[in-house]
Scaffold this active site. Structure first.
Site, PDB file in Angstrom:
ATOM      1  N   PRO A  56       0.825  -1.218   0.000  1.00  0.00           N
ATOM      2  CA  PRO A  56       0.000   0.000   0.000  1.00  0.00           C
ATOM      3  C   PRO A  56       0.854   1.262   0.000  1.00  0.00           C
ATOM      4  O   PRO A  56       1.987   1.249   0.481  1.00  0.00           O
ATOM      5  CB  PRO A  56      -0.805  -0.106   1.302  1.00  0.00           C
ATOM      6  N   ASP A  57       0.302   2.343  -0.556  1.00  0.00           N
ATOM      7  CA  ASP A  57       1.011   3.624  -0.438  1.00  0.00           C
ATOM      8  C   ASP A  57       0.637   4.277   0.888  1.00  0.00           C
ATOM      9  O   ASP A  57       0.072   3.619   1.776  1.00  0.00           O
ATOM     10  CB  ASP A  57       0.745   4.511  -1.667  1.00  0.00           C
ATOM     11  N   PHE A  58       0.959   5.540   1.061  1.00  0.00           N
ATOM     12  CA  PHE A  58       0.729   6.183   2.358  1.00  0.00           C
ATOM     13  C   PHE A  58      -0.574   6.967   2.413  1.00  0.00           C
ATOM     14  O   PHE A  58      -1.299   6.925   3.401  1.00  0.00           O
ATOM     15  CB  PHE A  58       1.907   7.128   2.684  1.00  0.00           C
ATOM     16  N   ARG A  59      -0.878   7.706   1.335  1.00  0.00           N
ATOM     17  CA  ARG A  59      -1.930   8.716   1.444  1.00  0.00           C
ATOM     18  C   ARG A  59      -3.164   8.460   0.590  1.00  0.00           C
ATOM     19  O   ARG A  59      -4.053   9.306   0.555  1.00  0.00           O
ATOM     20  CB  ARG A  59      -1.332  10.104   1.129  1.00  0.00           C
ATOM     21  N   ASN A 130      10.917   5.106  -1.609  1.00  0.00           N
ATOM     22  CA  ASN A 130      10.420   3.815  -1.130  1.00  0.00           C
ATOM     23  C   ASN A 130      11.492   3.048  -0.366  1.00  0.00           C
ATOM     24  O   ASN A 130      12.682   3.183  -0.643  1.00  0.00           O
ATOM     25  CB  ASN A 130       9.909   2.976  -2.305  1.00  0.00           C
ATOM     26  N   ASP A 132      11.055  -0.374   0.011  1.00  0.00           N
ATOM     27  CA  ASP A 132      10.796  -1.788  -0.275  1.00  0.00           C
ATOM     28  C   ASP A 132      11.908  -2.457  -1.078  1.00  0.00           C
ATOM     29  O   ASP A 132      11.900  -3.667  -1.285  1.00  0.00           O
ATOM     30  CB  ASP A 132       9.448  -1.948  -1.003  1.00  0.00           C
ATOM     31  N   HIS A 149      15.035   7.603   1.439  1.00  0.00           N
ATOM     32  CA  HIS A 149      14.546   7.318   2.794  1.00  0.00           C
ATOM     33  C   HIS A 149      15.152   6.036   3.367  1.00  0.00           C
ATOM     34  O   HIS A 149      14.584   5.433   4.268  1.00  0.00           O
ATOM     35  CB  HIS A 149      13.014   7.251   2.795  1.00  0.00           C
ATOM     36  N   CYS A 186      23.217   4.334  27.107  1.00  0.00           N
ATOM     37  CA  CYS A 186      22.448   5.043  26.073  1.00  0.00           C
ATOM     38  C   CYS A 186      20.960   4.726  26.231  1.00  0.00           C
ATOM     39  O   CYS A 186      20.574   3.608  26.531  1.00  0.00           O
ATOM     40  CB  CYS A 186      22.943   4.599  24.694  1.00  0.00           C
TER      41      CYS A 186
HETATM   42  P1  OAD Z   1       1.947   8.778  -1.112  1.00  0.00           P
HETATM   43  O1  OAD Z   1       1.038   7.715  -0.609  1.00  0.00           O
HETATM   44  O2  OAD Z   1       1.928  10.082  -0.419  1.00  0.00           O
HETATM   45  O3  OAD Z   1       1.644   9.062  -2.657  1.00  0.00           O
HETATM   46  C1  OAD Z   1       1.470   8.026  -3.588  1.00  0.00           C
HETATM   47  C2  OAD Z   1       0.966   8.637  -4.895  1.00  0.00           C
HETATM   48  O4  OAD Z   1       0.908   7.618  -5.864  1.00  0.00           O
HETATM   49  C3  OAD Z   1      -0.428   9.242  -4.794  1.00  0.00           C
HETATM   50  O5  OAD Z   1      -0.466  10.438  -5.553  1.00  0.00           O
HETATM   51  C4  OAD Z   1      -1.324   8.154  -5.416  1.00  0.00           C
HETATM   52  O6  OAD Z   1      -2.467   8.706  -6.040  1.00  0.00           O
HETATM   53  C5  OAD Z   1      -0.378   7.590  -6.459  1.00  0.00           C
HETATM   54  N1  OAD Z   1      -0.642   6.188  -6.809  1.00  0.00           N
HETATM   55  C6  OAD Z   1      -0.757   5.121  -5.983  1.00  0.00           C
HETATM   56  N2  OAD Z   1      -0.892   3.980  -6.674  1.00  0.00           N
HETATM   57  C7  OAD Z   1      -0.885   4.327  -7.986  1.00  0.00           C
HETATM   58  C8  OAD Z   1      -0.988   3.602  -9.204  1.00  0.00           C
HETATM   59  N3  OAD Z   1      -1.112   2.278  -9.222  1.00  0.00           N
HETATM   60  N4  OAD Z   1      -0.949   4.287 -10.361  1.00  0.00           N
HETATM   61  C9  OAD Z   1      -0.808   5.651 -10.373  1.00  0.00           C
HETATM   62  N5  OAD Z   1      -0.667   6.384  -9.249  1.00  0.00           N
HETATM   63  C10 OAD Z   1      -0.721   5.737  -8.066  1.00  0.00           C
HETATM   64  O7  OAD Z   1       3.415   8.138  -1.137  1.00  0.00           O
HETATM   65  P2  OAD Z   1       4.797   8.907  -1.266  1.00  0.00           P
HETATM   66  O8  OAD Z   1       4.648  10.132  -2.075  1.00  0.00           O
HETATM   67  O9  OAD Z   1       5.796   7.917  -1.680  1.00  0.00           O
HETATM   68  O10 OAD Z   1       8.142   8.829   4.214  1.00  0.00           O
HETATM   69  O11 OAD Z   1       5.074   9.336   0.230  1.00  0.00           O
HETATM   70  C11 OAD Z   1       6.264  10.045   0.538  1.00  0.00           C
HETATM   71  C12 OAD Z   1       6.738   9.725   1.907  1.00  0.00           C
HETATM   72  O12 OAD Z   1       5.683   9.955   2.841  1.00  0.00           O
HETATM   73  C13 OAD Z   1       7.079   8.263   2.144  1.00  0.00           C
HETATM   74  O13 OAD Z   1       8.366   7.914   1.677  1.00  0.00           O
HETATM   75  C14 OAD Z   1       6.994   8.158   3.635  1.00  0.00           C
HETATM   76  C15 OAD Z   1       5.738   8.958   3.875  1.00  0.00           C
HETATM   77  O14 OAD Z   1       5.695   9.607   5.096  1.00  0.00           O
HETATM   78  C16 OAD Z   1       8.644   8.416   5.390  1.00  0.00           C
HETATM   79  O15 OAD Z   1       8.196   7.489   5.966  1.00  0.00           O
HETATM   80  C17 OAD Z   1       9.800   9.193   5.877  1.00  0.00           C
HETATM   81 ZN    ZN Z   2      22.720   4.019  21.511  1.00  0.00          ZN
END
Ligand code: OAD
Ligand code: ZN
Length: 367
Positions: A56-59, A130, A132, A149, A186
């Site tokens: 899964p993605d994050f947002r 990512n 992964d 990251h 620590c």
């Molecule tokens: P997000 O979840 O913020 O964004 C993912 C983007 O990909 C969104 O715009 C979705 O619409 C799009 N998306 C998902 N699946 C898709 C698909 N199959 N085809 C086309 N678009 C798709 O993830 P990131 O931008 O990677 O950091 O998040 C950035 C950082 O926020 C992560 O590395 C993590 C998080 O906090 C840390 O943990 C430090």
């Molecule tokens: Zn330590």
């Protein structure tokens, strides 16, 4: 940024036209590549390139990690990856992190698209947010990859930063056992080498990324909401002559103005990423090569992930039947291949045309 803005004001209409000839489509971008106008592509990727692998993605509104954390009672979803919060409450991360550990996932077509750019010697660098490690698995050479990251291959104490064996931390995560620093003096906890909010990025990141962005003659943004620095800021740092292509489900970052009449370099292509990269590859005449790259790599990964299936007689029979089926796309068995080096010559006449939706993104061992 100030410098880029003043450069923008200096551009006249001919300058703007020279960028993409006002053809703000994937075809326009590909024409520029075909005519030799692109040699150093910088790609910024995020969680969206791995969702079709099952991660899964994050947002994203329903499926995103940050929308499914109620049980952890976090102040904000991002607290899960916040170093100050971790130092006070390491349990939340330890409990959740087993969902993040690299598993038996296959890279997606989007990962192989990045590899394809490397194969054609037009990739300057991939900046991935990512953790992964699927870019590595797809065979993108390490010198062309920046894992902004971090990843799970290293581990260290959250306070004194002394490194430790990553497998110890992995075991702690798997058994829900929060691990304290080995140094009794620590107060830190052991954590994997993924970069939390509040932690510094890799050494020299600013310098390295500034050099790559200065060299970029095409920027591609894929599968990220561009919500988190430093990647969020990177599209603003390329030269005003550098076209920028967004492949994503939604419009993000500087691309929000792509419909403006003054736009001369931002191309937005919305949809499912694996479909979009396929369209790009097809436009370049590289679609069979992309498919072959994925297919050959999956065959290798099958052997790695499912060695038990190799000697299963039933699967062998099914595979033989399928290999004679007129509906099964085929790649010559004698294609030269290794995950890290792929024969990029496209001589395979047996592969039919594929529409993106009929592409078998995941090809299990013998099915
Ligand atoms: P997000 O979840 O913020 O964004 C993912 C983007 O990909 C969104 O715009 C979705 O619409 C799009 N998306 C998902 N699946 C898709 C698909 N199959 N085809 C086309 N678009 C798709 O993830 P990131 O931008 O990677 O950091 O998040 C950035 C950082 O926020 C992560 O590395 C993590 C998080 O906090 C840390 O943990 C430090
Ligand atoms: Zn330590």
């Amino acid at each position: 940024m100030g410098q880029v803005n003043s450069q923008l004001e200096d551009l006249d209409d001919l300058d703007r036209q020279a960028v993409l000839n006002y053809d703000l489509t994937i075809k326009g971008v590909c024409n520029k590549i075909k005519t030799g106008g692109v040699k150093n592509i910088v790609v910024i990727v995020g969680a969206g390139i791995s969702t079709s692998a099952g991660i899964p993605d994050f947002r994203s509104p329903n499926s995103g990690i940050y929308n499914n954390l109620e049980e952890y009672n976090l102040p904000t979803p991002e607290s899960l990856f916040d170093i100050d919060y971790f130092n006070e409450n390491p349990e939340s991360f330890y409990n959740f992190a087993k969902n993040l550990l690299p598993g038996n996932y296959y890279p997606t077509l989007s990962h192989y698209f990045l590899k394809l750019l490397a194969e054609h010697n037009i990739l300057q660098k991939v900046y991935t947010q990512n953790i992964d490690m699927l870019e590595r698995l797809a065979g993108i050479p390490s010198e062309l990859l920046c894992e902004c990251h971090g990843n799970f291959s290293t581990a260290y104490c959250s306070v004194c930063h002394k490194p430790c064996d990553s497998s110890i931390v992995e075991e702690g995560i798997m058994s829900n056992t929060v691990l304290k620093c080995f140094d009794k003096e620590c107060n830190g906890y052991l954590k994997p080498g993924i970069v939390f909010y509040g932690e510094p990025l890799m050494k020299n990141f600013q310098l390295i990324s500034a050099n790559d962005l200065m060299a970029a003659d095409l920027l591609i943004v894929m599968g990220t909401s561009l919500a988190v620095d430093p990647c969020a800021n990177m599209p603003y740092q390329v030269d005003v002559y550098c076209p920028r292509l967004l492949l994503n489900n939604e419009v993000v970052g500087p691309f929000v103005n792509y419909k403006s009449s003054s736009n001369y370099r931002d191309v937005v292509s919305l949809g499912n990423l694996d479909d979009l990269v396929y369209i790009f590859a097809k436009e370049m005449g590289w679609d069979r090569e992309l498919y072959r790259l994925q297919r050959n790599s999956y065959n290798k990964l099958d052997k790695l992930y499912h060695p038990d299936r190799l000697f299963n007689p039933l699967n062998t029979i099914i595979s033989m039947i399928k290999s004679f089926s007129p509906f099964t796309p085929r790649v010559d068995d004698d294609d030269e291949y290794s995950v890290n080096s792929v024969n990029s010559k496209d001589t395979d006449e047996e592969i039919d045309d594929y529409s993106p939706n009929s592409m078998p993104y995941i090809i299990p061992a013998f099915f």
